[in-house]
Design a protein around this motif. Structure first.
Motif, PDB file in Angstrom:
ATOM      1  N   UNK A 217       0.838  -1.200   0.000  1.00  0.00           N
ATOM      2  CA  UNK A 217       0.000   0.000   0.000  1.00  0.00           C
ATOM      3  C   UNK A 217       0.874   1.252   0.000  1.00  0.00           C
ATOM      4  N   UNK A 218       1.942   1.235   0.781  1.00  0.00           N
ATOM      5  CA  UNK A 218       2.861   2.371   0.809  1.00  0.00           C
ATOM      6  C   UNK A 218       3.531   2.569  -0.542  1.00  0.00           C
ATOM      7  N   UNK A 219       3.937   1.463  -1.170  1.00  0.00           N
ATOM      8  CA  UNK A 219       4.544   1.565  -2.507  1.00  0.00           C
ATOM      9  C   UNK A 219       3.571   2.212  -3.480  1.00  0.00           C
ATOM     10  N   UNK A 220       2.324   1.775  -3.436  1.00  0.00           N
ATOM     11  CA  UNK A 220       1.326   2.320  -4.369  1.00  0.00           C
ATOM     12  C   UNK A 220       1.070   3.803  -4.098  1.00  0.00           C
ATOM     13  N   UNK A 221       0.888   4.159  -2.833  1.00  0.00           N
ATOM     14  CA  UNK A 221       0.542   5.546  -2.511  1.00  0.00           C
ATOM     15  C   UNK A 221       1.703   6.489  -2.825  1.00  0.00           C
ATOM     16  N   UNK A 222       2.910   6.133  -2.420  1.00  0.00           N
ATOM     17  CA  UNK A 222       4.040   7.043  -2.575  1.00  0.00           C
ATOM     18  C   UNK A 222       4.596   7.093  -3.992  1.00  0.00           C
ATOM     19  N   UNK A 223       4.471   6.007  -4.746  1.00  0.00           N
ATOM     20  CA  UNK A 223       5.092   5.968  -6.067  1.00  0.00           C
ATOM     21  C   UNK A 223       4.095   5.909  -7.227  1.00  0.00           C
ATOM     22  N   UNK A 226      -0.819  10.863  -7.158  1.00  0.00           N
ATOM     23  CA  UNK A 226      -0.432  12.270  -7.190  1.00  0.00           C
ATOM     24  C   UNK A 226      -0.004  12.752  -5.807  1.00  0.00           C
ATOM     25  N   UNK A 227      -0.707  12.286  -4.762  1.00  0.00           N
ATOM     26  CA  UNK A 227      -0.325  12.673  -3.408  1.00  0.00           C
ATOM     27  C   UNK A 227       1.088  12.192  -3.085  1.00  0.00           C
ATOM     28  N   UNK A 228       1.401  10.950  -3.455  1.00  0.00           N
ATOM     29  CA  UNK A 228       2.731  10.425  -3.203  1.00  0.00           C
ATOM     30  C   UNK A 228       3.805  11.204  -3.941  1.00  0.00           C
ATOM     31  N   UNK A 229       3.516  11.625  -5.156  1.00  0.00           N
ATOM     32  CA  UNK A 229       4.477  12.424  -5.918  1.00  0.00           C
ATOM     33  C   UNK A 229       4.727  13.758  -5.230  1.00  0.00           C
ATOM     34  N   UNK A 295      18.867   0.871   6.100  1.00  0.00           N
ATOM     35  CA  UNK A 295      19.385  -0.289   5.370  1.00  0.00           C
ATOM     36  C   UNK A 295      18.638  -0.484   4.055  1.00  0.00           C
ATOM     37  N   UNK A 296      17.315  -0.248   4.073  1.00  0.00           N
ATOM     38  CA  UNK A 296      16.503  -0.395   2.875  1.00  0.00           C
ATOM     39  C   UNK A 296      16.579   0.769   1.928  1.00  0.00           C
ATOM     40  N   UNK A 297      17.470   1.740   2.202  1.00  0.00           N
ATOM     41  CA  UNK A 297      17.685   2.872   1.300  1.00  0.00           C
ATOM     42  C   UNK A 297      16.404   3.679   1.094  1.00  0.00           C
ATOM     43  N   UNK A 298      15.643   3.836   2.172  1.00  0.00           N
ATOM     44  CA  UNK A 298      14.424   4.637   2.144  1.00  0.00           C
ATOM     45  C   UNK A 298      13.403   4.094   1.147  1.00  0.00           C
ATOM     46  N   UNK A 299      13.341   2.768   1.009  1.00  0.00           N
ATOM     47  CA  UNK A 299      12.365   2.119   0.138  1.00  0.00           C
ATOM     48  C   UNK A 299      11.696   0.970   0.893  1.00  0.00           C
ATOM     49  N   UNK A 300      10.386   0.739   0.645  1.00  0.00           N
ATOM     50  CA  UNK A 300       9.664  -0.297   1.404  1.00  0.00           C
ATOM     51  C   UNK A 300      10.236  -1.698   1.245  1.00  0.00           C
ATOM     52  N   UNK A 301      10.667  -2.062   0.023  1.00  0.00           N
ATOM     53  CA  UNK A 301      11.208  -3.402  -0.192  1.00  0.00           C
ATOM     54  C   UNK A 301      12.458  -3.655   0.631  1.00  0.00           C
ATOM     55  N   UNK A 302      13.395  -2.711   0.581  1.00  0.00           N
ATOM     56  CA  UNK A 302      14.612  -2.850   1.379  1.00  0.00           C
ATOM     57  C   UNK A 302      14.320  -2.815   2.863  1.00  0.00           C
ATOM     58  N   UNK A 303      13.324  -2.003   3.248  1.00  0.00           N
ATOM     59  CA  UNK A 303      12.911  -1.952   4.648  1.00  0.00           C
ATOM     60  C   UNK A 303      12.405  -3.310   5.118  1.00  0.00           C
ATOM     61  N   UNK A 304      11.612  -3.980   4.290  1.00  0.00           N
ATOM     62  CA  UNK A 304      11.091  -5.295   4.653  1.00  0.00           C
ATOM     63  C   UNK A 304      12.225  -6.294   4.846  1.00  0.00           C
TER      64      UNK A 304
END
Length: 424
Positions: A217-223, A226-229, A295-304
């Motif tokens: 959901x975070x990936x979809x909203x932020x990337x 329009x709100x995420x942009x 560690x995840x470089x400010x990205x959800x996948x790396x965070x997981x």
């Protein structure tokens, strides 16, 4: 490299890691390395860390450094325990998120409105959270009160009414336990894969599902919205976003309050799994969540991945009846450092002489020393002292951050004090 190529490389990396863990299990005889119990516990332990890291991700993508995640988690645990024993798990969920969001609001007021240094404000939140909750406990859980008679005390709340931690996924839990039978064979690789899959799917608590779903959901909203942009543009260049009509202050406030709510939700999970609020139960998970986000470089996948790594280390420490399984991680670390050295050597051999620098050789030298040291410890140390076993997750946090710091790219305006019309 294309996105498809990155996914293929990630799959190859996962397969190689599974093969390595299976080899280490066979060599050391420590079945807990890939047991279903270890991975089931790792999943539960990774959830609060991932939620705290996700909260940090939302704030820092909007340009607000949030090291106050620990304090916001503490607020979430206390409010969840206070509301949960009176009105049940749903009230605990709502109250915990509101408590964390309150901490986020205080952080936003200090940093966005008054321009306080983000680090100072975060430290203040971390100090304020435990202090406020202790004061509230002394007021509401004092001896002779209704809460005290229900089992509450200054350092703990009464148990939550209802049992939100029992339900599981029936589709994955019912029926013949084929994965369990395959795991018990201890076959090379097959039983390891079966153990990992069983741990991640068998008797999965329904409370884990929202946390897992929040990542996509975070990936979809932020990337992809329009709100995420707008939010990410505020974190990269708020003055450019302002020139395009974005209300930078409002976006920052929303992001930091969502950040606090996610950290509070991580605290709610801790309360649900222990059935009540206990003073100090966050145990630094807010800081580890922040480390997982970096560690995840400010990205959800790396965070997981980072949260899973820390959760796995903690689960292995708790599940192992002795320190042998934890000691076997030394061998895993040595092999991973060897693979890192091989990749760096190939890069150096394929690069021009002018492109090589002393920093690369220094990093490789430290990696080689670390590899030799870990391998030597694995050969010579049969059992680690209990004190070292206890701090394994925290040591792993430091080591991962040292390696990850070689490729980090934080948002450009992260931590920058923004004032409308006053571009730096």
């Amino acid at each position: 490299m294309t996105r498809v190529g990155k996914y293929h490389l990630a799959l190859i990396g996962v397969a190689a890691l599974l093969l390595l863990m299976s080899l280490v299990r066979v060599v050391t005889g420590q079945d807990d390395i890939t047991s279903s119990g270890t991975f089931s516990a790792a999943l539960v332990l990774a959830v609060p860390i991932a939620l705290a890291g996700l909260g940090g991700l939302w704030a820092e993508r909007a340009g607000v450094v949030n090291i106050g995640l620990e304090g916001m988690m503490v607020l979430g645990t206390w409010f969840a325990g206070w509301a949960g024993y009176q009105w049940g798990p749903v009230a605990a969920l709502v109250a915990g998120m509101l408590g964390g969001a309150l901490g986020g609001l205080l952080h936003a007021i200090a940093t966005v409105t008054f321009g306080v240094d983000h680090i100072i404000s975060g430290v203040a939140i971390n100090l304020l959270g435990p202090g406020v909750t202790r004061f509230l406990s002394e007021v509401l859980y004092r001896e002779g009160s209704a809460a005290s008679q229900a089992g509450g005390a200054i350092t703990t709340s009464p148990p939550i009414s209802g049992r939100p931690w029992e339900p599981s996924l029936p589709i994955l839990s019912d029926g013949p336990d084929l994965l369990g039978k395959l795991e018990s064979t201890h076959w090379f690789l097959l039983s390891d894969v079966a153990g990992i899959l069983r741990g991640l799917t068998h008797n999965v608590n329904v409370l884990v599902l929202p946390a897992v779903l929040l990542l996509p959901i975070t990936v979809y909203v932020l990337w992809h919205t329009a709100f995420g942009l707008r939010l990410r543009s505020v974190g990269e260049n708020p003055w450019a976003a302002e020139s395009l009509g974005v209300n930078v202050y409002r976006v920052k406030y929303i992001a930091v309050m969502i950040s606090g709510a996610f950290a509070g939700l991580g605290g709610v999970f801790l309360v649900f799994f222990s059935t009540k609020y206990v003073e100090g139960q966050t145990a630094g998970r807010g800081f580890i969540g922040l480390a997982a986000m970096i560690f995840g470089n400010w990205r959800p996948g790396g965070l997981a991945v980072g949260a899973g790594l820390f959760g796995y280390a903690d689960a292995l420490r708790l599940r192992s009846s002795n320190s042998g399984a934890v000691t076997s991680l030394l061998l895993v670390g040595a092999v991973l450092l060897l693979a890192y050295l091989v990749m760096q050597a190939r890069k150096l051999m394929s690069s021009d002489l002018d492109a090589r620098n002393a920093r690369q050789y220094t990093v490789m030298a430290f990696a080689a020393l670390g590899m030799v040291g870990l391998f030597w410890l694995w050969l010579t140390v049969d059992r680690l002292p209990s004190e070292l076993v206890f701090i394994t997750p925290h040591v792993l946090t430091l080591l991962v951050l040292l390696v990850a710091s070689q490729r980090l790219r934080m948002p450009k305006a992260d931590g920058v004090i923004y004032r409308r019309g006053e571009q730096h």
